[in-house]
Design a protein around this motif. Structure first.
Motif, PDB file in Angstrom:
ATOM      1  N   ALA A  90      38.631  -4.271  29.113  1.00 60.53           N
ATOM      2  CA  ALA A  90      38.367  -5.702  29.315  1.00 60.53           C
ATOM      3  C   ALA A  90      39.679  -6.447  29.572  1.00 60.53           C
ATOM      4  O   ALA A  90      40.721  -6.101  29.004  1.00 60.53           O
ATOM      5  N   PRO A  91      39.650  -7.463  30.452  1.00 62.69           N
ATOM      6  CA  PRO A  91      40.874  -8.213  30.777  1.00 62.69           C
ATOM      7  C   PRO A  91      41.267  -9.153  29.641  1.00 62.69           C
ATOM      8  O   PRO A  91      41.007 -10.346  29.680  1.00 62.69           O
ATOM      9  N   GLN A  92      41.891  -8.595  28.631  1.00 64.92           N
ATOM     10  CA  GLN A  92      42.344  -9.384  27.498  1.00 64.92           C
ATOM     11  C   GLN A  92      43.635  -8.773  26.980  1.00 64.92           C
ATOM     12  O   GLN A  92      44.076  -7.720  27.448  1.00 64.92           O
ATOM     13  N   ASP A  93      44.239  -9.419  26.019  1.00 68.23           N
ATOM     14  CA  ASP A  93      45.478  -8.943  25.446  1.00 68.23           C
ATOM     15  C   ASP A  93      45.280  -7.547  24.848  1.00 68.23           C
ATOM     16  O   ASP A  93      44.384  -7.346  24.020  1.00 68.23           O
ATOM     17  N   PRO A  94      46.074  -6.556  25.254  1.00 65.41           N
ATOM     18  CA  PRO A  94      45.887  -5.197  24.742  1.00 65.41           C
ATOM     19  C   PRO A  94      45.986  -5.102  23.224  1.00 65.41           C
ATOM     20  O   PRO A  94      45.282  -4.289  22.605  1.00 65.41           O
ATOM     21  N   GLU A  95      46.839  -5.917  22.630  1.00 68.23           N
ATOM     22  CA  GLU A  95      46.967  -5.883  21.171  1.00 68.23           C
ATOM     23  C   GLU A  95      45.671  -6.334  20.506  1.00 68.23           C
ATOM     24  O   GLU A  95      45.220  -5.741  19.521  1.00 68.23           O
ATOM     25  N   ALA A  96      45.076  -7.400  21.045  1.00 71.00           N
ATOM     26  CA  ALA A  96      43.822  -7.892  20.483  1.00 71.00           C
ATOM     27  C   ALA A  96      42.706  -6.868  20.675  1.00 71.00           C
ATOM     28  O   ALA A  96      41.869  -6.664  19.778  1.00 71.00           O
TER      29      ALA A  96
END
Length: 291
Positions: free
Chosen positions: A74-80
């Motif tokens: 998903a296009p989101q922060d990898p850490e999150a």
């Protein structure tokens, strides 16, 4: 839910199974995703059921409602994204991904921090290296159907032909074997977690375009996935319900909440009152684990 079903963010998937938008041709990864979903919630002939007055929007299942779908890229922060995935003790990898290096980093960290990852041997050498999985492929496959034995001596049968990869162990240990001792699944300790590799390619028997419908009509079974899901359920949930039921377990601040109901015995046609039949009433047995 303790299990994450990992799939691509752009995976198109109709809830009733079959081709996305009734147009996209099936890939082996699509068959694998079908196999996971329709093992958790078996398919049935929806048209025949509706003619009997059975809507089956909810129907009884052999496994608890113990899974979430997780978009691994998903296009989101990898850490999150990694932090969200870490909440699931186990994960099953399905689908095709464009960003394989990113997926690899996420899953290596997930396992290293304590997660259990199940994948099939088609990904060995393509998506993941031996250092992570503990196995390598010879490039050869063999056809398998017959008896399977796990490392604890439990047995189950595989009746349909599966294409199985020949695996060489390089840090992993056999988890399932056939009657000749060949590994049908392996487990590798990696960090605090485990990587389980199913040697049967895509978890499925030999599939074709015509077998797509057999899957969501409930005519096909996927015994390797049934085994792994049953084992995850025993290891990760405090209870199991035997009998005709749909159930789930929710963790609360003080313990566990079990919800359970039987969907059989209800007949409902449009513009008519629903009817209840006693044949739908069946015994249920609650089994408590040592979890």
């Amino acid at each position: 839910a303790p299990i994450a079903i990992l799939e691509p963010f752009d995976q198109a998937y109709p809830g009733y199974g079959g081709k996305a938008w009734r147009a996209c041709e099936y890939t082996p990864e699509d068959h694998a995703l079908d196999a996971v979903f329709f093992t958790l919630v078996p398919g049935f002939d929806r048209v025949a059921a509706l003619k009997r007055g059975e809507e089956h929007n909810l129907h009884n299942t052999p496994f608890a409602m113990m899974h979430d779908v997780f978009a691994l890229d998903a296009p989101q922060d990898p850490e999150a994204r990694g932090k969200a995935l870490a909440a699931y003790p186990a994960a099953i990898l399905t689908g095709s991904y464009d960003d394989i290096p990113g997926v690899r980093r996420t899953l290596e960290r997930y396992v290293r921090d304590g997660g259990t990852l199940l994948l099939d041997a088609s990904r060995i050498g393509r998506d993941f290296e031996t250092e992570f999985t503990g196995v390598s492929r010879s490039g050869k496959t063999f056809t398998f159907a017959g008896g399977v034995t796990d490392e604890q001596g439990a047995r189950f049968a595989v009746t349909a032909d599966h294409e199985v990869a020949e695996l060489s162990l390089s840090g992993a240990r056999p988890f399932l074997r056939d009657g000749s001792g060949r590994p049908l699944a392996t487990v590798r300790d990696y960090g605090k977690g485990r990587v389980i590799v199913a040697a049967a390619l895509h978890f499925t028997p030999r599939m074709s375009a015509s077998t797509c419908a057999d899957t969501y009509l409930g005519k096909l079974e996927f015994p390797f996935l049934s085994y792994f899901l049953g084992r995850f359920q025993r290891e990760l949930l405090p209870v199991a319900v035997r009998g005709r039921a749909l159930y789930g377990v929710n963790r609360t601040a003080r313990g566990w909440l079990l919800w359970c109901f039987n969907n059989d015995g209800v007949t409902k046609y449009g513009e008519k009152a629903k009817l209840f039949a006693l044949y739908g009433a069946g015994g249920m047995v609650l089994e408590v684990s040592d979890y």
